[in-house]
Scaffold this motif. Sequence first.
Motif, PDB file in Angstrom:
ATOM      1  N   SER A 124      38.319  36.262  33.445  1.00 25.62           N
ATOM      2  CA  SER A 124      36.990  36.855  33.628  1.00 25.62           C
ATOM      3  C   SER A 124      36.325  37.129  32.293  1.00 25.62           C
ATOM      4  CB  SER A 124      37.092  38.133  34.459  1.00 25.62           C
ATOM      5  OG  SER A 124      37.646  37.840  35.719  1.00 25.62           O
ATOM      6  N   LEU A 183      39.545  36.835  39.843  1.00 21.58           N
ATOM      7  CA  LEU A 183      38.517  37.211  38.876  1.00 21.58           C
ATOM      8  C   LEU A 183      38.233  38.702  39.017  1.00 21.58           C
ATOM      9  CD1 LEU A 183      35.941  34.271  39.178  1.00 21.58           C
ATOM     10  CD2 LEU A 183      37.501  34.717  37.265  1.00 21.58           C
ATOM     11  N   TYR A 237      30.133  39.643  38.351  1.00 24.96           N
ATOM     12  CA  TYR A 237      30.266  38.487  39.251  1.00 24.96           C
ATOM     13  C   TYR A 237      29.319  38.631  40.449  1.00 24.96           C
ATOM     14  CZ  TYR A 237      32.312  34.757  42.039  1.00 24.96           C
ATOM     15  OH  TYR A 237      32.482  33.606  42.771  1.00 24.96           O
TER      16      TYR A 237
END
Length: 192
Positions: A16, A171, A176
């Motif tokens: 990430s 992730l 996001y």
Amino acid sequence: MNNKYESHSLLAYEKSQALDLEPKLNFKKAITGELTQNLSNLCQNELIPFLLQQFGNGYWGQQCLNIAPQTFMILQHFGIDCELVYGEVSINGTDEFDTDYDELVKELENPGTAGFAIHVWIQIGKDFIIDPTVAARINKYYSAQFPSHQIILGKSKKLLKDLKLEYKPMLAGAKYVTKTCNIPLKYNAEAV
């Protein structure tokens, strides 16, 4: 790290960071019995009534992209150092969403082009999980006696042992959801 979840979580964190999601996970945060009890009380007494008011008492098993970010924001509002995590959850050995890392990245690079399989939960420290939607799936597919509107929380090993829930982080980072779903999220609690 002797815990499978912890090593997957660390890998998800590193991936990430490389994707510029700026995850804020504090792997050194101590999860005490007092913190666990306080979180449990907060989830039962504050969060569940709020989420029921916001999302109704229908089936939440496909609503994690709506409900987990809302839960994250409430926890942040209360100053709780937490992060959104994306991946897969297995119940009794069955993957529930068929989440694929490459698909998560494709969605990040080109949001909204196709539906994507994902499960979202909240993590505190190295392995403490808060999941507001998985109970609905347990109720619908595995045990009708299991309350469908409860927040599942605990350390990954305990959730695996007690509820046969295996979380597979891929992730992490509130960014996001901002990039893929256009949901702006802020951190109020600092990861220290």
